[in-house]
Design an enzyme around this catalytic site. Structure first.
Site, PDB file in Angstrom:
ATOM      1  N   ALA A  98       0.842  -1.200   0.000  1.00  0.00           N
ATOM      2  CA  ALA A  98       0.000   0.000   0.000  1.00  0.00           C
ATOM      3  C   ALA A  98       0.874   1.246   0.000  1.00  0.00           C
ATOM      4  CB  ALA A  98      -0.882   0.000   1.229  1.00  0.00           C
ATOM      5  N   SER A 137      -2.732   2.227   3.725  1.00  0.00           N
ATOM      6  CA  SER A 137      -2.604   0.963   4.464  1.00  0.00           C
ATOM      7  C   SER A 137      -3.563   0.909   5.637  1.00  0.00           C
ATOM      8  CB  SER A 137      -1.184   0.782   4.981  1.00  0.00           C
ATOM      9  OG  SER A 137      -1.139  -0.343   5.848  1.00  0.00           O
ATOM     10  N   HIS A 179      -3.080  -0.822   8.089  1.00  0.00           N
ATOM     11  CA  HIS A 179      -2.276  -0.931   9.308  1.00  0.00           C
ATOM     12  C   HIS A 179      -2.174   0.416  10.026  1.00  0.00           C
ATOM     13  CE1 HIS A 179      -0.999  -5.130   9.076  1.00  0.00           C
ATOM     14  NE2 HIS A 179      -0.963  -4.976   7.762  1.00  0.00           N
ATOM     15  N   ASP A 211      -1.367  -8.653  10.793  1.00  0.00           N
ATOM     16  CA  ASP A 211      -0.828  -9.769  10.022  1.00  0.00           C
ATOM     17  C   ASP A 211      -0.526 -10.898  11.000  1.00  0.00           C
ATOM     18  OD1 ASP A 211      -0.920  -8.234   7.696  1.00  0.00           O
ATOM     19  OD2 ASP A 211       1.118  -7.487   7.988  1.00  0.00           O
ATOM     20  N   GLU A 230      -4.150 -12.197   0.449  1.00  0.00           N
ATOM     21  CA  GLU A 230      -3.329 -12.167   1.675  1.00  0.00           C
ATOM     22  C   GLU A 230      -4.045 -12.922   2.788  1.00  0.00           C
ATOM     23  OE1 GLU A 230      -2.079  -8.342   3.038  1.00  0.00           O
ATOM     24  OE2 GLU A 230      -0.905  -7.910   1.242  1.00  0.00           O
ATOM     25  N   HIS A 281      -3.714 -11.446   6.506  1.00  0.00           N
ATOM     26  CA  HIS A 281      -4.084 -10.092   6.934  1.00  0.00           C
ATOM     27  C   HIS A 281      -5.544 -10.058   7.375  1.00  0.00           C
ATOM     28  CE1 HIS A 281      -3.992  -5.502   6.354  1.00  0.00           C
ATOM     29  NE2 HIS A 281      -5.287  -5.760   6.372  1.00  0.00           N
TER      30      HIS A 281
HETATM   31 ZN   LIG Z   1      -1.271  -6.619   6.524  1.00  0.00          ZN
END
Ligand SMILES: [Zn+2]
Length: 189
Positions: A95, A100, A102, A109, A158, A161
């Site tokens: 990202a 992101s 996050h 994650d 992913e 995630h």
């Molecule tokens: Zn992630």
């Protein structure tokens, strides 16, 4: 904070956005002590504690790898990858700063010992990865970037995630098969 917030390449967070209540959840981590990546927003931290505890009760040992990530850190990672690979390749995987999840403190994650705590698609074949995919929605999380939805989410698959979205929304998304992007485009399903 709004735990159902949509953050992606077209819905960016401000450079100076920092979640209000960042805490370290009491879960197993494979991450340096005191590191910011061990932090999550309070609602996500509470929920992931219950999720991982439920796993542990069934012999499933999940590890947090990376949670909160400030804007500046995302920019470092993104810029470094751009120096190494083509923009198209980098953009599928990483990202840009502000894009992101996050940065919200709502994403984590996750990995396990069987695959040396790596973040690889192989996680989906482990018993931990399979347990996580099946049980995360019961605790308010979704696997945010599913296989087959790459063109909708803008990210490669992913399986590691997870994103906290509240329990009512995680159950809704799971029952309807919608990603967060699709939910905001067609909320009625
Ligand atoms: Zn992630």
């Amino acid at each position: 904070m709004d735990c159902t917030i949509l953050v992606n390449r077209t819905h960016l967070l401000e450079k100076d956005y920092i979640p209000p209540l960042l805490v370290e959840p009491s879960i197993l981590f494979d991450a340096p002590l005191k590191d910011k990546r061990r932090l999550l927003s309070l609602p996500a931290a509470r929920a992931v504690h219950l999720l991982f505890q439920s796993g542990r009760n069934q012999g499933i040992f999940l590890y947090g790898i990376s949670g909160y990530r400030p804007y500046d850190r995302q920019k470092e990672i993104y810029d470094k990858r751009l120096r190494e690979s083509s923009p198209d390749y980098v953009n599928l995987l990483i990202a840009p700063p502000g894009a992101s999840e996050h940065q919200t403190g709502l994403a984590l994650d996750v990995s396990c010992q069987d695959i040396d705590f790596s973040l690889e698609n192989e996680f989906a074949t482990t018993k931990e990865g399979q347990w996580l995919a099946a049980n995360a929605p019961l605790f308010g999380f979704v696997v945010r970037y599913p296989k087959g939805k790459e063109s909708v989410t803008g990210y490669a698959w992913e399986p590691w995630h997870i994103r906290y979205v509240t329990k009512s929304l995680s159950l809704y998304l799971t029952m309807t098969g919608l990603t967060l992007e699709e939910y905001y485009t067609h909320p009625s399903g």
